[in-house]
Design a protein around this motif. Structure first.
Motif, PDB file in Angstrom:
ATOM      1  N   GLY A  61       0.804  -1.220   0.000  1.00  0.00           N
ATOM      2  CA  GLY A  61       0.000   0.000   0.000  1.00  0.00           C
ATOM      3  C   GLY A  61       0.838   1.272   0.000  1.00  0.00           C
ATOM      4  N   PHE A  62       2.167   1.122   0.082  1.00  0.00           N
ATOM      5  CA  PHE A  62       3.072   2.271  -0.070  1.00  0.00           C
ATOM      6  C   PHE A  62       4.394   1.756  -0.623  1.00  0.00           C
ATOM      7  CE2 PHE A  62       3.679   0.785   4.307  1.00  0.00           C
ATOM      8  CZ  PHE A  62       5.051   0.757   4.455  1.00  0.00           C
ATOM      9  N   GLU A  63       5.224   2.670  -1.107  1.00  0.00           N
ATOM     10  CA  GLU A  63       6.478   2.216  -1.737  1.00  0.00           C
ATOM     11  C   GLU A  63       7.701   2.996  -1.258  1.00  0.00           C
ATOM     12  OE1 GLU A  63       5.306   0.706  -5.917  1.00  0.00           O
ATOM     13  OE2 GLU A  63       5.554   2.857  -6.122  1.00  0.00           O
ATOM     14  N   HIS A  64       7.524   3.741  -0.192  1.00  0.00           N
ATOM     15  CA  HIS A  64       8.663   4.517   0.329  1.00  0.00           C
ATOM     16  C   HIS A  64       9.249   3.773   1.528  1.00  0.00           C
ATOM     17  CE1 HIS A  64       5.936   5.605   3.556  1.00  0.00           C
ATOM     18  NE2 HIS A  64       5.029   5.927   2.643  1.00  0.00           N
ATOM     19  N   ALA A  65      10.384   4.240   2.004  1.00  0.00           N
ATOM     20  CA  ALA A  65      10.949   3.646   3.213  1.00  0.00           C
ATOM     21  C   ALA A  65       9.942   3.831   4.342  1.00  0.00           C
ATOM     22  CB  ALA A  65      12.270   4.322   3.541  1.00  0.00           C
ATOM     23  N   PRO A  66       9.716   2.816   5.156  1.00  0.00           N
ATOM     24  CA  PRO A  66       8.721   2.939   6.229  1.00  0.00           C
ATOM     25  C   PRO A  66       9.128   4.020   7.226  1.00  0.00           C
ATOM     26  CG  PRO A  66       9.870   0.810   6.327  1.00  0.00           C
ATOM     27  CD  PRO A  66      10.322   1.482   5.082  1.00  0.00           C
ATOM     28  N   ARG A  67       8.164   4.860   7.615  1.00  0.00           N
ATOM     29  CA  ARG A  67       8.463   5.966   8.530  1.00  0.00           C
ATOM     30  C   ARG A  67       7.814   5.739   9.887  1.00  0.00           C
ATOM     31  NH1 ARG A  67       8.097   9.146   3.429  1.00  0.00           N
ATOM     32  NH2 ARG A  67       5.840   9.189   3.621  1.00  0.00           N
ATOM     33  N   THR A  68       6.539   5.443   9.883  1.00  0.00           N
ATOM     34  CA  THR A  68       5.849   5.268  11.166  1.00  0.00           C
ATOM     35  C   THR A  68       6.076   3.843  11.677  1.00  0.00           C
ATOM     36  OG1 THR A  68       3.806   4.453  10.180  1.00  0.00           O
ATOM     37  CG2 THR A  68       4.043   6.841  10.363  1.00  0.00           C
ATOM     38  N   GLU A  69       5.767   3.663  12.946  1.00  0.00           N
ATOM     39  CA  GLU A  69       5.904   2.334  13.548  1.00  0.00           C
ATOM     40  C   GLU A  69       5.007   1.327  12.830  1.00  0.00           C
ATOM     41  OE1 GLU A  69       8.009  -0.073  15.564  1.00  0.00           O
ATOM     42  OE2 GLU A  69       8.350   2.101  15.622  1.00  0.00           O
ATOM     43  N   LYS A  70       3.816   1.788  12.470  1.00  0.00           N
ATOM     44  CA  LYS A  70       2.868   0.913  11.777  1.00  0.00           C
ATOM     45  C   LYS A  70       3.423   0.473  10.413  1.00  0.00           C
ATOM     46  CE  LYS A  70      -2.012   0.812  10.528  1.00  0.00           C
ATOM     47  NZ  LYS A  70      -3.138   1.642  10.100  1.00  0.00           N
ATOM     48  N   GLN A  71       4.037   1.436   9.722  1.00  0.00           N
ATOM     49  CA  GLN A  71       4.619   1.107   8.409  1.00  0.00           C
ATOM     50  C   GLN A  71       5.800   0.152   8.556  1.00  0.00           C
ATOM     51  OE1 GLN A  71       5.446   4.979   6.817  1.00  0.00           O
ATOM     52  NE2 GLN A  71       3.365   5.282   6.042  1.00  0.00           N
ATOM     53  N   LYS A  72       6.603   0.381   9.612  1.00  0.00           N
ATOM     54  CA  LYS A  72       7.759  -0.510   9.830  1.00  0.00           C
ATOM     55  C   LYS A  72       7.292  -1.932  10.100  1.00  0.00           C
ATOM     56  CE  LYS A  72      10.816   3.103  11.468  1.00  0.00           C
ATOM     57  NZ  LYS A  72      11.330   3.825  12.634  1.00  0.00           N
ATOM     58  N   GLN A  73       6.242  -2.053  10.887  1.00  0.00           N
ATOM     59  CA  GLN A  73       5.722  -3.392  11.193  1.00  0.00           C
ATOM     60  C   GLN A  73       5.134  -4.042   9.946  1.00  0.00           C
ATOM     61  OE1 GLN A  73       3.031  -3.203  14.522  1.00  0.00           O
ATOM     62  NE2 GLN A  73       4.671  -2.628  15.949  1.00  0.00           N
ATOM     63  N   ALA A  74       4.429  -3.244   9.152  1.00  0.00           N
ATOM     64  CA  ALA A  74       3.838  -3.789   7.921  1.00  0.00           C
ATOM     65  C   ALA A  74       4.942  -4.280   6.979  1.00  0.00           C
ATOM     66  CB  ALA A  74       2.983  -2.724   7.236  1.00  0.00           C
ATOM     67  N   ALA A  75       6.021  -3.503   6.869  1.00  0.00           N
ATOM     68  CA  ALA A  75       7.131  -3.872   5.980  1.00  0.00           C
ATOM     69  C   ALA A  75       7.806  -5.149   6.464  1.00  0.00           C
ATOM     70  CB  ALA A  75       8.142  -2.730   5.905  1.00  0.00           C
ATOM     71  N   GLN A  76       8.074  -5.219   7.768  1.00  0.00           N
ATOM     72  CA  GLN A  76       8.723  -6.422   8.308  1.00  0.00           C
ATOM     73  C   GLN A  76       7.809  -7.632   8.165  1.00  0.00           C
ATOM     74  OE1 GLN A  76      11.927  -6.673   9.027  1.00  0.00           O
ATOM     75  NE2 GLN A  76      11.897  -4.544   8.315  1.00  0.00           N
ATOM     76  N   GLY A  77       6.508  -7.406   8.383  1.00  0.00           N
ATOM     77  CA  GLY A  77       5.533  -8.487   8.250  1.00  0.00           C
ATOM     78  C   GLY A  77       5.472  -9.019   6.834  1.00  0.00           C
ATOM     79  N   LEU A  78       5.521  -8.118   5.871  1.00  0.00           N
ATOM     80  CA  LEU A  78       5.486  -8.528   4.465  1.00  0.00           C
ATOM     81  C   LEU A  78       6.710  -9.376   4.118  1.00  0.00           C
ATOM     82  CD1 LEU A  78       4.379  -8.347   1.541  1.00  0.00           C
ATOM     83  CD2 LEU A  78       5.796  -6.298   1.270  1.00  0.00           C
ATOM     84  N   GLU A 105      13.842  -9.507  -1.898  1.00  0.00           N
ATOM     85  CA  GLU A 105      14.623  -8.273  -1.895  1.00  0.00           C
ATOM     86  C   GLU A 105      13.735  -7.070  -2.139  1.00  0.00           C
ATOM     87  OE1 GLU A 105      17.865  -8.409  -4.603  1.00  0.00           O
ATOM     88  OE2 GLU A 105      18.821 -10.098  -3.578  1.00  0.00           O
ATOM     89  N   ALA A 106      13.804  -6.127  -1.224  1.00  0.00           N
ATOM     90  CA  ALA A 106      13.089  -4.861  -1.381  1.00  0.00           C
ATOM     91  C   ALA A 106      13.980  -3.783  -0.775  1.00  0.00           C
ATOM     92  CB  ALA A 106      11.737  -4.920  -0.672  1.00  0.00           C
ATOM     93  N   PRO A 107      14.937  -3.299  -1.566  1.00  0.00           N
ATOM     94  CA  PRO A 107      15.954  -2.369  -1.039  1.00  0.00           C
ATOM     95  C   PRO A 107      15.369  -1.164  -0.306  1.00  0.00           C
ATOM     96  CG  PRO A 107      16.524  -3.087  -3.255  1.00  0.00           C
ATOM     97  CD  PRO A 107      15.152  -3.635  -2.971  1.00  0.00           C
ATOM     98  N   VAL A 108      14.233  -0.661  -0.772  1.00  0.00           N
ATOM     99  CA  VAL A 108      13.642   0.523  -0.131  1.00  0.00           C
ATOM    100  C   VAL A 108      13.222   0.219   1.311  1.00  0.00           C
ATOM    101  CG1 VAL A 108      11.572   1.986  -0.139  1.00  0.00           C
ATOM    102  CG2 VAL A 108      12.914   1.726  -2.215  1.00  0.00           C
ATOM    103  N   LEU A 109      12.749  -1.006   1.536  1.00  0.00           N
ATOM    104  CA  LEU A 109      12.291  -1.383   2.877  1.00  0.00           C
ATOM    105  C   LEU A 109      13.449  -1.674   3.809  1.00  0.00           C
ATOM    106  CD1 LEU A 109       9.243  -3.707   2.163  1.00  0.00           C
ATOM    107  CD2 LEU A 109       9.340  -1.233   2.444  1.00  0.00           C
ATOM    108  N   ALA A 113      18.262   1.712  -0.341  1.00  0.00           N
ATOM    109  CA  ALA A 113      18.062   2.479  -1.572  1.00  0.00           C
ATOM    110  C   ALA A 113      17.339   3.775  -1.249  1.00  0.00           C
ATOM    111  CB  ALA A 113      17.247   1.663  -2.572  1.00  0.00           C
ATOM    112  N   ASP A 114      17.648   4.788  -2.019  1.00  0.00           N
ATOM    113  CA  ASP A 114      16.890   6.030  -1.905  1.00  0.00           C
ATOM    114  C   ASP A 114      15.532   5.790  -2.528  1.00  0.00           C
ATOM    115  OD1 ASP A 114      18.927   7.360  -0.726  1.00  0.00           O
ATOM    116  OD2 ASP A 114      19.781   8.082  -2.609  1.00  0.00           O
ATOM    117  N   ALA A 115      14.518   6.213  -1.852  1.00  0.00           N
ATOM    118  CA  ALA A 115      13.180   6.026  -2.399  1.00  0.00           C
ATOM    119  C   ALA A 115      12.952   7.011  -3.529  1.00  0.00           C
ATOM    120  CB  ALA A 115      12.151   6.226  -1.304  1.00  0.00           C
ATOM    121  N   GLY A 116      12.592   6.506  -4.676  1.00  0.00           N
ATOM    122  CA  GLY A 116      12.172   7.343  -5.788  1.00  0.00           C
ATOM    123  C   GLY A 116      10.667   7.439  -5.743  1.00  0.00           C
ATOM    124  N   ASP A 117      10.066   7.655  -6.892  1.00  0.00           N
ATOM    125  CA  ASP A 117       8.609   7.679  -6.937  1.00  0.00           C
ATOM    126  C   ASP A 117       8.043   6.267  -6.810  1.00  0.00           C
ATOM    127  OD1 ASP A 117       8.681  10.325  -7.199  1.00  0.00           O
ATOM    128  OD2 ASP A 117       8.292  10.375  -9.357  1.00  0.00           O
TER     129      ASP A 117
END
Ligand SMILES: [Zn+2]
Length: 176
Positions: A61-78, A105-109, A113-117
């Protein structure tokens, strides 16, 4: 007179090159269309190899480096779910295929990698099948787990040749 001719020609020549460069920057891994992902399946004797290339947005649901705690958990969970592989793919049951390797492999997570668009996730799974002669297809469980995924363009290479499939939520089956 010559000068007037050359300038428009240069402008014409430069335009496609510029467009190509911008396109490359925004689509680093080739086709990147939200809702769509690519799947490559190879069957070689007892070995079933599956490769997924997907926009992260489809899975997270997003493609940038995770910022919030919720996003970090979602990324690790994925990442963990894809590495476990449970229910992602269901090969013919009687073939007795077992997942024995998964690479995601998901370098942004992973802060590499620098997050692009846009950002992609690449994953590889390798199964070994006890009865490879019985392996004739599989169900893809990704649609049920990741609602952002609408379409999978799949290519299968097996002893029977090559085949292409367009999978959807309503038609998540591959056969060969
Ligand atoms: Zn994107």
């Amino acid at each position: 007179m010559l000068g007037r001719l050359i300038l428009p020609l240069l402008a014409l020549a430069a335009a496609p090159a510029l467009a190509g460069e911008l396109g490359h920057e925004h689509h680093a891994h080739g086709a990147h269309q939200h809702g769509v992902a690519q799947l490559e399946v190879a069957v070689d004797g007892p070995t079933l190899t599956i490769r997924l290339e997907s926009p992260l947005d489809n899975l997270l649901g997003f493609e940038h480096a995770p910022r919030t705690e919720k996003q970090k958990q979602a990324a690790q969970g994925l990442l963990a779910a894809l590495r476990r592989g449970d229910g992602l793919f269901t090969p013919t049951a009687t073939a007795g295929c077992k997942l024995n390797e998964a690479k995601v492999e998901a370098p942004v997570l992973e802060g590499r990698a620098d997050a692009g668009d846009h950002a992609d996730l690449d994953a590889d799974w390798r199964y070994t099948c006890a009865q490879p002669a019985r392996l004739t297809g599989m169900k893809v469980g990704l649609f049920a787990k990741y609602p952002g995924l609408k379409r999978l363009d799949a290519a299968v290479v097996s002893g029977k040749g090559q085949a292409a499939f367009r999978l959807t939520r309503k038609q998540p089956f591959l056969s060969w």
